[in-house]
Design an enzyme around this catalytic site. Structure first.
Site, mmCIF file in Angstrom:
data_model
loop_
_atom_site.group_PDB
_atom_site.id
_atom_site.type_symbol
_atom_site.label_atom_id
_atom_site.label_comp_id
_atom_site.label_asym_id
_atom_site.label_seq_id
_atom_site.Cartn_x
_atom_site.Cartn_y
_atom_site.Cartn_z
ATOM 1 N N LYS A 73 0.848 -1.208 0.000
ATOM 2 C CA LYS A 73 0.000 0.000 0.000
ATOM 3 C C LYS A 73 0.873 1.244 0.000
ATOM 4 O O LYS A 73 2.036 1.223 0.434
ATOM 5 C CB LYS A 73 -0.958 0.024 1.186
ATOM 6 C CG LYS A 73 -0.307 0.186 2.576
ATOM 7 C CD LYS A 73 -0.217 1.599 3.107
ATOM 8 C CE LYS A 73 1.012 1.781 3.952
ATOM 9 N NZ LYS A 73 1.162 2.691 4.954
ATOM 10 N N SER A 114 1.803 -5.975 7.238
ATOM 11 C CA SER A 114 0.342 -5.952 7.304
ATOM 12 C C SER A 114 -0.262 -6.701 6.121
ATOM 13 O O SER A 114 -1.287 -7.378 6.258
ATOM 14 C CB SER A 114 -0.162 -4.512 7.278
ATOM 15 O OG SER A 114 0.417 -3.791 8.326
ATOM 16 N N ASP A 172 -2.706 -1.040 9.605
ATOM 17 C CA ASP A 172 -2.892 -1.139 8.154
ATOM 18 C C ASP A 172 -3.538 -2.457 7.722
ATOM 19 O O ASP A 172 -3.854 -2.626 6.542
ATOM 20 C CB ASP A 172 -1.534 -1.025 7.433
ATOM 21 C CG ASP A 172 -0.992 0.394 7.451
ATOM 22 O OD1 ASP A 172 -1.798 1.341 7.496
ATOM 23 O OD2 ASP A 172 0.245 0.554 7.400
HETATM 24 O O1 C5P Z 1 -0.638 -0.341 14.335
HETATM 25 P P1 C5P Z 1 0.789 -0.666 14.069
HETATM 26 O O2 C5P Z 1 1.286 -1.827 14.888
HETATM 27 O O3 C5P Z 1 1.120 -0.813 12.625
HETATM 28 O O4 C5P Z 1 1.595 0.594 14.560
HETATM 29 C C1 C5P Z 1 2.991 0.572 14.783
HETATM 30 C C2 C5P Z 1 3.332 1.732 15.679
HETATM 31 O O5 C5P Z 1 3.055 2.968 15.015
HETATM 32 C C3 C5P Z 1 2.496 1.777 16.944
HETATM 33 O O6 C5P Z 1 3.116 1.045 17.968
HETATM 34 C C4 C5P Z 1 2.468 3.239 17.257
HETATM 35 O O7 C5P Z 1 3.646 3.612 17.904
HETATM 36 C C5 C5P Z 1 2.485 3.894 15.892
HETATM 37 N N1 C5P Z 1 1.146 4.283 15.395
HETATM 38 C C6 C5P Z 1 0.504 5.351 15.981
HETATM 39 N N2 C5P Z 1 -0.732 5.729 15.520
HETATM 40 C C7 C5P Z 1 -1.325 5.104 14.492
HETATM 41 C C8 C5P Z 1 -0.673 4.013 13.875
HETATM 42 C C9 C5P Z 1 0.561 3.632 14.349
HETATM 43 O O8 C5P Z 1 1.015 5.954 16.939
HETATM 44 N N3 C5P Z 1 -2.518 5.508 14.050
#
Ligand code: C5P
Length: 329
Positions: free
Chosen positions: A19, A135, A168
């Site tokens: 993506k 993801s 994602d």
């Molecule tokens: O959701 P994901 O595990 O992909 O996110 C990785 C890191 O990115 C999270 O631990 C967080 O620190 C940050 N993040 C965030 N806000 C979001 C998406 C991701 O702070 N909306």
């Protein structure tokens, strides 16, 4: 690839695209510590492929009654940076689905000789590149195993499971083009006419998403930029307008951690890209071109030390399930 060790039971394959974020605005910090986003996501034609097979004692391993003793294994090439099996998002997705669908309780059995599900992964999406590689693999695992195990969970349920694995993942389960809000997991479909061509500058040095958000906390304020110009350019299939509208609020944070990324953006623009934007939290940098010939011209104007480049088109659909001959249950 460890294909000689992979058994020939029922199997399915899912091809899943990467993506890009055409627009990403960080609206603030949420109570759960995540950041509130408004982002426009689109799949792009760089694909991973995940294959899943059932294996085990003849006649027993594939019977639904044997599923409580399912063992999951992840087989993949040695891909630099790919997390070990227990942390790999595809494996975590497999376990989440197994629990939700009652395929296994708790930890999977490791009984020697018991039935197994073997997951193989072929990766083209850069690891920790800001293109949702992990993801996409999680989404592929949800779609593949939902089919292989006969769980029959609806896509909406797979998206909910995906949201627990990463922000994602729900988008990767559906693909196409979407406007995402909240953590990035609330999705609304977006109309996109035609195709866009990208020159992606890959980067072998991974950049942690969490580190980029921490840097955003330290140096940036919530933004109120709206995605209207991007949505309009997608509707009109106007690459020049889209190039001008590309926007990512994570750029100042990522550029503070990796100043060379700002330079890569400038090089793409100087080489004639209609626009350039960091993909998600980076480090992949994307340049938008009029079409493949223009993308090749831009690439030819860049110095060879720019590293690996990929030309890909968007949108690139969603996870594509292939049921091979042996997949009949
Ligand atoms: O959701 P994901 O595990 O992909 O996110 C990785 C890191 O990115 C999270 O631990 C967080 O620190 C940050 N993040 C965030 N806000 C979001 C998406 C991701 O702070 N909306």
């Amino acid at each position: 690839m460890a294909s000689e060790t992979v058994p020939h039971g029922p199997h399915v394959a899912v091809r899943v695209p990467a993506k890009v974020n055409l627009f990403l605005s960080v609206r603030g910090i949420r109570d759960d510590g995540y950041h509130e986003l408004t982002t426009v996501l689109q799949t792009v034609g760089v694909f991973d492929e995940l294959r899943a097979s059932l294996a085990g004692p003849p006649g027993r391993g594939q019977h639904p009654a044997a599923r409580r003793h399912m063992r999951l294994e992840l087989a993949h090439d040695d891909i630099a940076g790919l997390p070990a099996a227990s942390e790999n998002l595809a494996m975590r997705a497999a376990l989440a689905l197994a629990r939700a669908a009652g395929v296994i309780d708790g930890a999977p059995s490791v009984r020697e000789g018991g039935p197994r599900t073997v997951i193989e992964l072929d990766k083209a999406i850069p690891v920790a590149g800001g293109m949702a590689g992990g993801s996409a693999d999680a989404a592929a695992a949800l779609v593949a195993l939902n089919e292989l195990w006969g769980c029959a969970l609806p896509r909406e349920r797979l998206k909910e499971l995906g949201a627990e694995l990463g922000s994602d993942v729900p988008f990767c389960v559906v693909g196409g083009t979407a406007l995402a809000t909240g953590r990035g997991t609330s999705l609304a479909r977006v109309l996109c006419r035609g195709e866009f061509t990208w020159l992606a500058l890959l980067d072998d040095e991974p950049l942690s998403t969490a580190a980029v958000y921490r840097e955003w906390d330290a140096r940036c304020a919530p933004s109120e930029v709206e995605p209207d110009a991007v949505l309009q350019a997608l509707r009109a299939c106007d690459p020049e307008a889209l190039g001008a509208a590309l926007h990512n609020d994570l750029e100042p944070a990522a550029f503070a951690l990796r100043p060379d990324l700002a330079e890569r953006k400038r090089l793409l623009l100087d080489a004639g890209a209609f626009g350039a934007v960091l993909s998600g939290s980076g480090p992949t940098m994307l340049g938008l071109a009029a079409g493949p010939a223009h993308a090749r011209e831009i690439a030819a104007r860049l110095s060879p030390d720019i590293g690996r480049t990929v030309i890909a088109t968007s949108p690139a659909g969603g996870p594509e399930l292939r049921r091979d001959a042996g997949a009949e249950r």
